[in-house]
Motif scaffolding. Structure first.
Motif, PDB file in Angstrom:
ATOM      1  N   SER A 180      -0.191  -5.674  -2.558  1.00  0.00           N
ATOM      2  CA  SER A 180      -0.341  -4.844  -1.362  1.00  0.00           C
ATOM      3  C   SER A 180       0.934  -4.805  -0.518  1.00  0.00           C
ATOM      4  CB  SER A 180      -1.493  -5.364  -0.500  1.00  0.00           C
ATOM      5  OG  SER A 180      -1.520  -4.676   0.740  1.00  0.00           O
ATOM      6  N   PRO A 181       1.361  -3.604  -0.086  1.00  0.00           N
ATOM      7  CA  PRO A 181       2.477  -3.515   0.862  1.00  0.00           C
ATOM      8  C   PRO A 181       2.063  -3.906   2.278  1.00  0.00           C
ATOM      9  CG  PRO A 181       2.179  -1.459  -0.383  1.00  0.00           C
ATOM     10  CD  PRO A 181       0.951  -2.286  -0.569  1.00  0.00           C
ATOM     11  N   GLU A 182       0.744  -3.960   2.531  1.00  0.00           N
ATOM     12  CA  GLU A 182       0.224  -4.267   3.860  1.00  0.00           C
ATOM     13  C   GLU A 182      -0.420  -5.657   3.867  1.00  0.00           C
ATOM     14  OE1 GLU A 182       1.004  -2.136   6.026  1.00  0.00           O
ATOM     15  OE2 GLU A 182       1.428  -0.400   4.763  1.00  0.00           O
ATOM     16  N   PRO A 183      -0.524  -6.282   5.052  1.00  0.00           N
ATOM     17  CA  PRO A 183      -1.235  -7.560   5.143  1.00  0.00           C
ATOM     18  C   PRO A 183      -2.687  -7.411   4.690  1.00  0.00           C
ATOM     19  CG  PRO A 183       0.029  -7.147   7.140  1.00  0.00           C
ATOM     20  CD  PRO A 183       0.068  -5.879   6.344  1.00  0.00           C
ATOM     21  N   VAL A 184      -3.227  -8.475   4.094  1.00  0.00           N
ATOM     22  CA  VAL A 184      -4.585  -8.454   3.546  1.00  0.00           C
ATOM     23  C   VAL A 184      -5.362  -9.663   4.051  1.00  0.00           C
ATOM     24  CG1 VAL A 184      -5.982  -8.539   1.438  1.00  0.00           C
ATOM     25  CG2 VAL A 184      -3.844  -7.235   1.466  1.00  0.00           C
ATOM     26  N   SER A 185      -6.590  -9.422   4.493  1.00  0.00           N
ATOM     27  CA  SER A 185      -7.522 -10.496   4.833  1.00  0.00           C
ATOM     28  C   SER A 185      -8.632 -10.509   3.791  1.00  0.00           C
ATOM     29  CB  SER A 185      -8.122 -10.288   6.224  1.00  0.00           C
ATOM     30  OG  SER A 185      -7.121 -10.349   7.227  1.00  0.00           O
ATOM     31  N   VAL A 186      -9.041 -11.696   3.361  1.00  0.00           N
ATOM     32  CA  VAL A 186     -10.068 -11.839   2.332  1.00  0.00           C
ATOM     33  C   VAL A 186     -11.333 -12.397   2.965  1.00  0.00           C
ATOM     34  CG1 VAL A 186     -10.692 -12.950   0.163  1.00  0.00           C
ATOM     35  CG2 VAL A 186      -8.336 -12.195   0.537  1.00  0.00           C
ATOM     36  N   ILE A 197       0.651   2.507  10.517  1.00  0.00           N
ATOM     37  CA  ILE A 197       0.211   3.487  11.516  1.00  0.00           C
ATOM     38  C   ILE A 197       1.267   3.645  12.601  1.00  0.00           C
ATOM     39  CG2 ILE A 197      -1.465   3.858  13.382  1.00  0.00           C
ATOM     40  CD1 ILE A 197      -3.595   2.655  11.523  1.00  0.00           C
ATOM     41  N   GLN A 198       1.836   2.537  13.061  1.00  0.00           N
ATOM     42  CA  GLN A 198       2.853   2.606  14.109  1.00  0.00           C
ATOM     43  C   GLN A 198       4.066   3.420  13.669  1.00  0.00           C
ATOM     44  OE1 GLN A 198       3.562  -1.510  15.074  1.00  0.00           O
ATOM     45  NE2 GLN A 198       1.781  -1.644  16.447  1.00  0.00           N
ATOM     46  N   LYS A 199       4.424   3.313  12.387  1.00  0.00           N
ATOM     47  CA  LYS A 199       5.567   4.075  11.877  1.00  0.00           C
ATOM     48  C   LYS A 199       5.296   5.583  11.879  1.00  0.00           C
ATOM     49  CE  LYS A 199       7.269   0.377   8.849  1.00  0.00           C
ATOM     50  NZ  LYS A 199       7.492  -0.033   7.437  1.00  0.00           N
ATOM     51  N   HIS A 200       4.023   5.959  11.790  1.00  0.00           N
ATOM     52  CA  HIS A 200       3.659   7.377  11.725  1.00  0.00           C
ATOM     53  C   HIS A 200       2.945   7.857  12.991  1.00  0.00           C
ATOM     54  CE1 HIS A 200       4.253   6.307   7.471  1.00  0.00           C
ATOM     55  NE2 HIS A 200       4.509   7.590   7.266  1.00  0.00           N
ATOM     56  N   MET A 201       3.068   7.083  14.068  1.00  0.00           N
ATOM     57  CA  MET A 201       2.335   7.422  15.279  1.00  0.00           C
ATOM     58  C   MET A 201       2.712   8.801  15.828  1.00  0.00           C
ATOM     59  SD  MET A 201      -0.034   6.573  17.330  1.00  0.00           S
ATOM     60  CE  MET A 201      -0.307   4.817  17.083  1.00  0.00           C
ATOM     61  N   LYS A 202       3.976   9.141  15.828  1.00  0.00           N
ATOM     62  CA  LYS A 202       4.394  10.444  16.347  1.00  0.00           C
ATOM     63  C   LYS A 202       3.747  11.573  15.565  1.00  0.00           C
ATOM     64  CE  LYS A 202       8.883   9.134  18.311  1.00  0.00           C
ATOM     65  NZ  LYS A 202      10.352   9.374  18.267  1.00  0.00           N
ATOM     66  N   SER A 258      -6.727   7.753  20.729  1.00  0.00           N
ATOM     67  CA  SER A 258      -6.556   6.582  19.869  1.00  0.00           C
ATOM     68  C   SER A 258      -6.599   6.993  18.399  1.00  0.00           C
ATOM     69  CB  SER A 258      -7.647   5.544  20.143  1.00  0.00           C
ATOM     70  OG  SER A 258      -8.922   6.068  19.802  1.00  0.00           O
ATOM     71  N   VAL A 259      -6.104   6.122  17.544  1.00  0.00           N
ATOM     72  CA  VAL A 259      -6.135   6.344  16.101  1.00  0.00           C
ATOM     73  C   VAL A 259      -7.520   5.971  15.588  1.00  0.00           C
ATOM     74  CG1 VAL A 259      -5.174   5.677  13.874  1.00  0.00           C
ATOM     75  CG2 VAL A 259      -3.670   5.924  15.852  1.00  0.00           C
ATOM     76  N   ASP A 272      -4.656  -4.266   6.292  1.00  0.00           N
ATOM     77  CA  ASP A 272      -4.303  -4.032   7.685  1.00  0.00           C
ATOM     78  C   ASP A 272      -3.164  -3.000   7.734  1.00  0.00           C
ATOM     79  OD1 ASP A 272      -3.499  -4.046  10.297  1.00  0.00           O
ATOM     80  OD2 ASP A 272      -3.226  -6.210  10.451  1.00  0.00           O
ATOM     81  N   HIS A 273      -3.477  -1.792   8.230  1.00  0.00           N
ATOM     82  CA  HIS A 273      -2.498  -0.706   8.249  1.00  0.00           C
ATOM     83  C   HIS A 273      -1.783  -0.564   9.592  1.00  0.00           C
ATOM     84  CE1 HIS A 273      -3.554   0.991   4.310  1.00  0.00           C
ATOM     85  NE2 HIS A 273      -4.805   0.691   4.599  1.00  0.00           N
ATOM     86  N   THR A 274      -1.849  -1.589  10.430  1.00  0.00           N
ATOM     87  CA  THR A 274      -1.291  -1.493  11.785  1.00  0.00           C
ATOM     88  C   THR A 274       0.175  -1.072  11.780  1.00  0.00           C
ATOM     89  OG1 THR A 274      -2.830  -3.188  12.572  1.00  0.00           O
ATOM     90  CG2 THR A 274      -0.885  -2.732  13.932  1.00  0.00           C
TER      91      THR A 274
END
Length: 287
Positions: free
Chosen positions: A60-66, A114-119, A186-187, A109-111
């Motif tokens: 995963s490129p994003e953080p993962v919680s199991v 999402i921040q990179k594409h907020m605009k 909000s997103v 976790d896509h936080t």
């Protein structure tokens, strides 16, 4: 005097050795869990489902919680190995089984994404077909297919495919897909779908590592489990397979899966995953 000097020097050497061992332990790179592999020989080796699915936070490129449910008894076992070769190339199949009850979720976790594409989101754009989670519910049967070549008699794995629907059993693996949109300040998520996964494929490549996903069915989240819903889900799944692009995978995750395939082909008794830096944590309670 000579005896005292010898004893003193011995103590110094012992202290230095202990310091060296402690330093080596502290500086050693952390590793992931170890899978025990018996291939159907001897005492069955069952691995907790979280250990078998540890590759998810690796790719995963994003953080993962199991998350696993309380009282989870899901285990995985590699039960057989068959291999064929013509002296230049080989193909091999390992069968595995999921046993026990419960469910496991790997939640992404896509936080940061999402921040990179907020605009773009605020301007009315959307982030489509984002992978929300990979889930395993209950028991099942599967196989791991490996292909590769022989170099100086040694196998080099070029493809690893994990199939979750062997022996006519429905796959216990699903993925949640969703879009992200900006609404009411909000997103938010939209168009949430649940896809039943038949296979995940990893292939050695010189480009960006990818994970190919083969879908059995695709339904909207919360859709029923009736005959018509299942038929339409299977139809959508077949259509999606024609257009679903491979998902980006992290290089260390792709390497880990190819190394795992090599361990299986060479019938190693165990395989240790590398440490997954993006694993946020595990919990015994569902999210």
């Amino acid at each position: 005097m000579f005896i005292c000097l010898v004893v003193t020097n011995a103590r110094r050497l012992a202290t230095a050795a202990l310091f060296f061992l402690a330093t080596a332990t502290l500086t050693a790179a952390p590793s992931g869990p170890t899978l025990q592999l018996d291939y159907g020989h001897g005492e069955p080796q069952d691995n907790p489902i979280t250990r078998f699915m540890y590759f998810v936070p690796l790719i995963s490129p994003e953080p993962v919680s199991v998350f696993t449910n309380a009282g989870n008894t899901q285990c995985a076992r590699v039960s057989s190995l068959t291999c064929h070769t013509n002296g230049q190339a080989f193909s091999a199949t390992c069968e595995f089984e999921f046993t026990g009850t419960g469910s496991q979720q790997n939640v992404f976790d896509h936080t940061n994404h999402i921040q990179k594409h907020m605009k773009e989101l605020v301007a009315g754009g959307s982030m489509k077909h984002q992978l929300g989670s990979i889930n395993v519910a209950g028991a099942g049967s599967g196989s791991i297919e490996m292909e590769g070549t022989l170099t100086n008699g040694r196998p080099v794995v070029s493809l690893v495919q994990m199939c979750f629907n062997s022996h006519g059993h429905a796959s216990p693996v699903t993925i949640n897909l969703m879009d992200f949109v900006y609404r009411d300040g909000s997103v938010q998520t939209a168009n949430e779908m649940v896809a039943r996964v038949n296979a995940l494929t990893f292939q050695r490549t010189t480009g960006t590592p990818k994970m190919e996903v083969t879908i059995a069915s695709l339904k909207r989240k919360g859709a029923g489990n009736g005959l018509w819903q299942n038929f339409m889900g299977s139809l959508k799944g077949a259509t999606v397979n024609l257009f679903l692009p491979p998902l980006t995978a992290e290089p260390e995750g792709q390497s880990a899966m190819l190394d795992f395939g090599l361990a299986l082909v060479t019938e190693k008794p165990a395989f240790t995953f590398p440490f997954a830096a993006r694993l946020k944590g595990t919990s015994l309670a569902p999210p």
